[in-house]
Design a protein around this motif. Sequence first.
Motif, PDB file in Angstrom:
ATOM      1  N   MET A   1     -18.311  12.442  51.906  1.00  0.00           N
ATOM      2  CA  MET A   1     -18.073  13.817  51.477  1.00  0.00           C
ATOM      3  C   MET A   1     -19.403  14.563  51.486  1.00  0.00           C
ATOM      4  O   MET A   1     -20.357  14.145  50.836  1.00  0.00           O
ATOM      5  CB  MET A   1     -17.458  13.787  50.084  1.00  0.00           C
ATOM      6  N   PRO A   2     -19.479  15.659  52.217  1.00  0.00           N
ATOM      7  CA  PRO A   2     -20.729  16.434  52.261  1.00  0.00           C
ATOM      8  C   PRO A   2     -21.075  17.001  50.891  1.00  0.00           C
ATOM      9  O   PRO A   2     -20.190  17.287  50.083  1.00  0.00           O
ATOM     10  CB  PRO A   2     -20.422  17.571  53.236  1.00  0.00           C
ATOM     11  N   GLU A   3     -22.360  17.151  50.653  1.00  0.00           N
ATOM     12  CA  GLU A   3     -22.789  17.726  49.381  1.00  0.00           C
ATOM     13  C   GLU A   3     -23.876  18.761  49.617  1.00  0.00           C
ATOM     14  O   GLU A   3     -24.597  18.725  50.613  1.00  0.00           O
ATOM     15  CB  GLU A   3     -23.285  16.644  48.431  1.00  0.00           C
ATOM     16  N   ALA A   4     -23.978  19.683  48.682  1.00  0.00           N
ATOM     17  CA  ALA A   4     -24.993  20.731  48.747  1.00  0.00           C
ATOM     18  C   ALA A   4     -26.331  20.146  48.316  1.00  0.00           C
ATOM     19  O   ALA A   4     -26.419  19.490  47.283  1.00  0.00           O
ATOM     20  CB  ALA A   4     -24.610  21.894  47.843  1.00  0.00           C
ATOM     21  N   HIS A   5     -27.350  20.395  49.105  1.00  0.00           N
ATOM     22  CA  HIS A   5     -28.704  19.967  48.755  1.00  0.00           C
ATOM     23  C   HIS A   5     -29.513  21.120  48.163  1.00  0.00           C
ATOM     24  O   HIS A   5     -30.653  20.925  47.754  1.00  0.00           O
ATOM     25  CB  HIS A   5     -29.422  19.399  49.976  1.00  0.00           C
ATOM     26  N   TYR A   6     -28.929  22.307  48.146  1.00  0.00           N
ATOM     27  CA  TYR A   6     -29.595  23.500  47.625  1.00  0.00           C
ATOM     28  C   TYR A   6     -28.639  24.209  46.676  1.00  0.00           C
ATOM     29  O   TYR A   6     -27.423  24.145  46.834  1.00  0.00           O
ATOM     30  CB  TYR A   6     -30.014  24.440  48.761  1.00  0.00           C
ATOM     31  N   LEU A  37     -22.276  28.771  45.880  1.00  0.00           N
ATOM     32  CA  LEU A  37     -21.658  27.621  46.526  1.00  0.00           C
ATOM     33  C   LEU A  37     -20.148  27.824  46.517  1.00  0.00           C
ATOM     34  O   LEU A  37     -19.604  28.423  45.584  1.00  0.00           O
ATOM     35  CB  LEU A  37     -21.997  26.331  45.783  1.00  0.00           C
ATOM     36  N   ALA A  38     -19.498  27.323  47.548  1.00  0.00           N
ATOM     37  CA  ALA A  38     -18.040  27.307  47.616  1.00  0.00           C
ATOM     38  C   ALA A  38     -17.631  25.839  47.724  1.00  0.00           C
ATOM     39  O   ALA A  38     -17.358  25.344  48.818  1.00  0.00           O
ATOM     40  CB  ALA A  38     -17.547  28.123  48.801  1.00  0.00           C
ATOM     41  N   PRO A  39     -17.644  25.117  46.582  1.00  0.00           N
ATOM     42  CA  PRO A  39     -17.421  23.668  46.613  1.00  0.00           C
ATOM     43  C   PRO A  39     -16.103  23.250  47.267  1.00  0.00           C
ATOM     44  O   PRO A  39     -16.061  22.249  47.973  1.00  0.00           O
ATOM     45  CB  PRO A  39     -17.452  23.261  45.142  1.00  0.00           C
ATOM     46  N   ALA A  40     -15.028  23.996  47.048  1.00  0.00           N
ATOM     47  CA  ALA A  40     -13.738  23.619  47.621  1.00  0.00           C
ATOM     48  C   ALA A  40     -13.789  23.626  49.155  1.00  0.00           C
ATOM     49  O   ALA A  40     -13.109  22.836  49.802  1.00  0.00           O
ATOM     50  CB  ALA A  40     -12.643  24.557  47.123  1.00  0.00           C
ATOM     51  N   GLY A  82     -30.405  40.020  56.771  1.00  0.00           N
ATOM     52  CA  GLY A  82     -29.663  40.648  55.686  1.00  0.00           C
ATOM     53  C   GLY A  82     -28.185  40.304  55.677  1.00  0.00           C
ATOM     54  O   GLY A  82     -27.492  40.570  54.689  1.00  0.00           O
ATOM     55  N   ARG A  83     -27.682  39.689  56.740  1.00  0.00           N
ATOM     56  CA  ARG A  83     -26.259  39.339  56.801  1.00  0.00           C
ATOM     57  C   ARG A  83     -25.939  38.200  55.849  1.00  0.00           C
ATOM     58  O   ARG A  83     -26.730  37.299  55.637  1.00  0.00           O
ATOM     59  CB  ARG A  83     -25.859  38.905  58.214  1.00  0.00           C
ATOM     60  N   ARG A  84     -24.757  38.263  55.262  1.00  0.00           N
ATOM     61  CA  ARG A  84     -24.246  37.186  54.432  1.00  0.00           C
ATOM     62  C   ARG A  84     -23.224  36.413  55.250  1.00  0.00           C
ATOM     63  O   ARG A  84     -22.333  37.014  55.864  1.00  0.00           O
ATOM     64  CB  ARG A  84     -23.615  37.726  53.163  1.00  0.00           C
ATOM     65  N   ILE A  85     -23.372  35.100  55.234  1.00  0.00           N
ATOM     66  CA  ILE A  85     -22.458  34.242  55.983  1.00  0.00           C
ATOM     67  C   ILE A  85     -22.169  32.996  55.153  1.00  0.00           C
ATOM     68  O   ILE A  85     -22.837  32.730  54.157  1.00  0.00           O
ATOM     69  CB  ILE A  85     -23.040  33.830  57.355  1.00  0.00           C
ATOM     70  N   THR A  86     -21.188  32.242  55.590  1.00  0.00           N
ATOM     71  CA  THR A  86     -20.935  30.940  54.996  1.00  0.00           C
ATOM     72  C   THR A  86     -21.406  29.877  55.973  1.00  0.00           C
ATOM     73  O   THR A  86     -21.283  30.033  57.190  1.00  0.00           O
ATOM     74  CB  THR A  86     -19.442  30.731  54.670  1.00  0.00           C
ATOM     75  N   LEU A  87     -21.973  28.823  55.435  1.00  0.00           N
ATOM     76  CA  LEU A  87     -22.454  27.694  56.226  1.00  0.00           C
ATOM     77  C   LEU A  87     -21.973  26.402  55.587  1.00  0.00           C
ATOM     78  O   LEU A  87     -22.045  26.255  54.365  1.00  0.00           O
ATOM     79  CB  LEU A  87     -23.986  27.653  56.252  1.00  0.00           C
ATOM     80  N   ALA A  88     -21.515  25.481  56.405  1.00  0.00           N
ATOM     81  CA  ALA A  88     -21.135  24.164  55.901  1.00  0.00           C
ATOM     82  C   ALA A  88     -22.358  23.498  55.281  1.00  0.00           C
ATOM     83  O   ALA A  88     -23.487  23.708  55.726  1.00  0.00           O
ATOM     84  CB  ALA A  88     -20.589  23.312  57.037  1.00  0.00           C
ATOM     85  N   TYR A  89     -22.137  22.706  54.250  1.00  0.00           N
ATOM     86  CA  TYR A  89     -23.240  22.004  53.593  1.00  0.00           C
ATOM     87  C   TYR A  89     -24.095  21.238  54.603  1.00  0.00           C
ATOM     88  O   TYR A  89     -25.313  21.177  54.467  1.00  0.00           O
ATOM     89  CB  TYR A  89     -22.722  21.017  52.546  1.00  0.00           C
ATOM     90  N   GLU A  90     -23.460  20.673  55.634  1.00  0.00           N
ATOM     91  CA  GLU A  90     -24.195  19.877  56.623  1.00  0.00           C
ATOM     92  C   GLU A  90     -25.216  20.695  57.402  1.00  0.00           C
ATOM     93  O   GLU A  90     -26.120  20.138  58.018  1.00  0.00           O
ATOM     94  CB  GLU A  90     -23.247  19.229  57.641  1.00  0.00           C
ATOM     95  N   ALA A  91     -25.090  22.008  57.387  1.00  0.00           N
ATOM     96  CA  ALA A  91     -25.999  22.865  58.163  1.00  0.00           C
ATOM     97  C   ALA A  91     -27.407  22.888  57.589  1.00  0.00           C
ATOM     98  O   ALA A  91     -28.333  23.367  58.244  1.00  0.00           O
ATOM     99  CB  ALA A  91     -25.452  24.292  58.227  1.00  0.00           C
ATOM    100  N   ASP A  92     -27.605  22.337  56.393  1.00  0.00           N
ATOM    101  CA  ASP A  92     -28.928  22.378  55.765  1.00  0.00           C
ATOM    102  C   ASP A  92     -29.849  21.258  56.248  1.00  0.00           C
ATOM    103  O   ASP A  92     -30.942  21.085  55.734  1.00  0.00           O
ATOM    104  CB  ASP A  92     -28.820  22.368  54.237  1.00  0.00           C
ATOM    105  N   ASP A  93     -29.440  20.513  57.279  1.00  0.00           N
ATOM    106  CA  ASP A  93     -30.234  19.367  57.738  1.00  0.00           C
ATOM    107  C   ASP A  93     -31.329  19.724  58.743  1.00  0.00           C
ATOM    108  O   ASP A  93     -32.065  18.854  59.202  1.00  0.00           O
ATOM    109  CB  ASP A  93     -29.337  18.268  58.312  1.00  0.00           C
TER     110      ASP A  93
END
Length: 143
Positions: A1-6, A37-40, A82-93
Amino acid sequence: MPEAHYQPGQSFPIQFAWRLPAGEYLRAVFQADVLELAPAAEKYVVRLSQLVAGREETTDGQPKPPEALSRDYWRLVGGLIGRRITLAYEADDGRALYMRLETLTGEHNYFSRYEDAEVIARGIEARLKKLRARGTAGSTEEE
């Protein structure tokens, strides 16, 4: 299960790469400020706060000289700040996210859908407020 590192208030670099029509690549690294964060959904909501680095590469992966850069595409890259976007937790690698060119040109709404949703929500709120003021909120009849 992916997790947030930030966590909200923290930042991390995010690299996007687009393949240009001639087969070359444009890479841009942004600072992504975590807003929430959007944990769900296992996603971050981030703001691309600044362009940290970028380059264009030839088809064989060599950096292009500044005078050979695609100015129109770089103008679009600058417009992402300045744009707001959503990124999967895995994108922080730190690995590049390879995107369709249409996300950069605006033909696909990846970089604008968060703001688009806010505009739609404001419109719905205004409509509901207007209906409530008329005393017709909850009515299923159309005007």
